[in-house]
Write an enzyme that holds these catalytic residues in place. Structure first.
Site, PDB file in Angstrom:
ATOM      1  N   ASP A  46       0.832  -1.209   0.000  1.00  0.00           N
ATOM      2  CA  ASP A  46       0.000   0.000   0.000  1.00  0.00           C
ATOM      3  C   ASP A  46       0.862   1.254   0.000  1.00  0.00           C
ATOM      4  O   ASP A  46       2.030   1.232   0.397  1.00  0.00           O
ATOM      5  CB  ASP A  46      -0.951   0.012   1.198  1.00  0.00           C
ATOM      6  CG  ASP A  46      -0.237   0.135   2.534  1.00  0.00           C
ATOM      7  OD1 ASP A  46       0.759  -0.597   2.746  1.00  0.00           O
ATOM      8  OD2 ASP A  46      -0.663   0.955   3.374  1.00  0.00           O
ATOM      9  N   GLU A  58       0.253  -1.064   5.659  1.00  0.00           N
ATOM     10  CA  GLU A  58       1.274  -0.533   6.571  1.00  0.00           C
ATOM     11  C   GLU A  58       1.069   0.943   6.829  1.00  0.00           C
ATOM     12  O   GLU A  58       1.272   1.425   7.954  1.00  0.00           O
ATOM     13  CB  GLU A  58       2.673  -0.781   5.985  1.00  0.00           C
ATOM     14  CG  GLU A  58       3.821  -0.463   6.938  1.00  0.00           C
ATOM     15  CD  GLU A  58       4.338   0.967   6.866  1.00  0.00           C
ATOM     16  OE1 GLU A  58       5.199   1.335   7.685  1.00  0.00           O
ATOM     17  OE2 GLU A  58       3.875   1.731   5.990  1.00  0.00           O
TER      18      GLU A  58
END
Length: 407
Positions: free
Chosen positions: A80, A173
Site C-alpha cells: 500500500d 502498513e
C-alpha cells in the site's frame, strides 16, 4: 540490474494501491489485490511456491542451498501507499545521469536544491521522480522491487550460499495495520528485515513508542446573554487542555530521540469538543509520563467542572522495537559489516515513526529496517535513486550470504 529495477518499480507504481484508514476490511482497499496478484505471478515465474491468505499477506520461499544450520531470514515490504497525497494515475519520470540542478517536473513543480539539499548526493545517478501531480509510491514499492531483484539474483547465482529465505508482501502498513492479520507462525522465520527505509545506508532498529489519544469535552450551552455561572464552553476546555501541554514538545520542534504530543484533529462547538492526538517517544519511561500528564490535565478539569465535563481514551499502538531487537546483536552487526564491505556509510538512527517491524518485533519476530534509496516520501517531491536501489539489492544479498558464512 538497473534496468530490471527500473522496469519493476515503474510497473508497480502505476498500480494505485493506497490504503484507507476508514475501511474495516483487510486489505483496506480492494485495489491492493491488483499488485499482490501481479507479484504472485512474478514469483511463480521465478519457479518458487507462493501462498496468499484471505487478508492479502503474500508469502514465498527461496529454499536453502547450504548444508549449514542457518537462521531462517525473512524479507518484507508493503504494497500500500500513503494517503497523504493522491496515488492515482502515477506517471513516473526517469532522469538519466542527474546533473545536480533543480528538477522541473511535468506539472511545472520543481524539486529545488535550495529546499532539498540532499539532491547533491545524487549527481550522476539515475533518478525516478513523479510528474508532480501524485506521490511516487517508492515507499514501499522500491523495497518490493529490491526484494524481487535480490531473490532473482540469488537464483541466478547459486554459488552464493544462503539459508532458507522467506519473503513477503503485505497490506495496510501506511495506516498502521500492516501486522494486524500477519501470521508469524505461517511466515516461519527466526528474524526478518523490512526493506522500508529511505536514504542509502539507513539501518533502523529503534522506533517510537506510540499511542493514539481521543479527548472529549462536554459543555453546557446557554444563551450568552444569560450565561453567567451557567455556561460551560467545551471549546474553552479544549483550549485549556491543549495549552496545558508543553508548547515545544510538538513535531515541528523536536528531532532525534525527542518525543512529542501531536494534535491531529480538533472539532467542536460550545456543547461538545473533540480532539485527537498521537503521543510518540523513544523512551518507554517518557512515553508513560506523557500519558500520565494528559490524564492529570483531564482530572484537573473534572475537579473544576465535574467528571462529565471531560473524558480521555488512550490506546497504545506500538512500542520501541529496539527492546526486542538489541538482544540479537547479529541483526545489526551483520548489516553494518556488509554495508562497510560495499563502501556504504551506515546511517544508524532511530525511526521517528513506526514500521511493520515495530509491531512484528513484539509479535515474536525481531525485524529491523533497511534502506531502499528513496527520498521525500508521501508527496509529489518523492524520488528514488536507481543506483542506490542497486546497492540496496546487493546489501540484501550480502546480509543473507553473511548469515550463512557465520552459521
Amino acid at each position: 540490474m538497473k534496468e530490471k529495477l527500473i522496469d519493476r518499480l515503474t510497473s508497480y507504481v502505476v498500480i494505485d494501491t493506497q490504503s484507507d484508514a476508514s475501511s474495516t476490511t483487510t486489505p483496506s482497499t480492494d485495489k491492493q489485490w491488483n499488485l499482490l496478484n501481479q507479484l504472485k505471478q512474478e514469483i511463480e515465474q521465478l519457479g518458487l511456491e507462493t501462498d496468499i491468505d484471505e487478508y492479502g499477506y503474500l508469502f514465498a520461499t527461496l529454499p536453502s542451498n547450504t548444508n549449514k544450520d542457518v537462521p531462517v531470514i525473512g524479507l518484507l515490504a508493503h504494497v500500500d501507499t500513503a494517503t497523504d497525497f493522491t496515488g492515482t494515475n502515477v506517471n513516473p519520470q526517469i532522469i538519466q545521469s542527474y546533473d545536480g540542478n533543480d528538477i522541473t517536473l511535468k506539472s511545472g513543480l520543481k524539486i529545488e536544491t535550495a529546499k532539498f539539499p540532499e539532491l547533491s548526493l545524487y549527481k550522476g545517478h539515475t533518478l525516478i521522480t513523479t510528474d508532480g501531480t501524485t506521490l511516487l509510491g517508492a515507499d514501499n514499492k522500491a523495497g518490493i522491487a529490491e526484494i524481487m531483484t535480490a531473490i532473482e539474483y540469488l537464483i541466478a547465482h547459486p554459488e552464493i550460499k544462503h539459508g532458507k529465505i522467506r519473503f513477503g508482501f503485505t497490506p495496510d502498513e501506511e495506516i498502521g495495520r500492516g501486522p494486524h492479520k500477519f501470521d508469524v507462525e505461517r511466515f516461519a522465520c527466526d528474524f526478518a528485515y523490512t526493506i522500508d527505509g529511505g536514504r542509502r545506508g539507513e539501518l533502523q532498529y529503534e522506533s517510537f513508542n506510540a499511542a493514539g489519544v481521543n479527548v472529549t469535552f462536554n459543555g453546557v450551552n446557554v444563551h450568552p446573554g444569560s450565561a453567567k455561572d451557567k455556561m460551560v464552553n467545551a471549546l474553552n476546555l479544549a483550549v485549556r487542555f491543549q495549552s496545558s501541554l508543553p508548547a515545544n514538545e510538538v513535531p515541528e520542534h523536536t528531532e532525534g530521540y525527542e518525543g512529542f504530543f501531536h494534535l491531529m484533529e480538533l472539532n467542536g462547538n460550545v456543547e461538545r469538543a473533540q480532539l485527537s492526538y498521537i503521543i510518540r517517544d523513544h523512551s518507554r519511561e517518557q512515553f508513560e509520563a506523557r500519558k500520565v500528564k494528559m490524564h492529570e490535565i483531564i482530572t484537573s478539569i473534572q475537579n473544576e467542572y465535574g467528571e462529565q465535563a471531560a473524558h480521555i481514551e488512550i490506546n497504545d499502538q506500538y512500542y520501541n522495537m529496539g527492546e526486542k531487537i538489541t538482544p540479537h546483536p547479529q541483526l545489526i552487526d551483520i548489516p553494518l559489516e556488509v554495508m562497510k564491505s560495499l563502501n556504504i556509510e551506515p546511517i544508524v538512527e532511530p525511526i521517528r515513526g513506526g514500521t511493520d517491524g515495530s509491531q512484528l518485533s513484539y509479535m515474536g519476530l525481531p525485524t529491523p529496517n533497511l534502506f531502499t534509496g528513496g527520498e521525500n516520501y508521501h508527496g509529489p517531491y518523492e524520488y528514488v535513486s536507481v543506483d542506490d536501489m542497486e546497492r540496496a539489492v546487493m546489501n540484501i544479498v550480502g546480509i543473507l550470504q553473511k548469515f550463512e558464512e557465520k552459521a
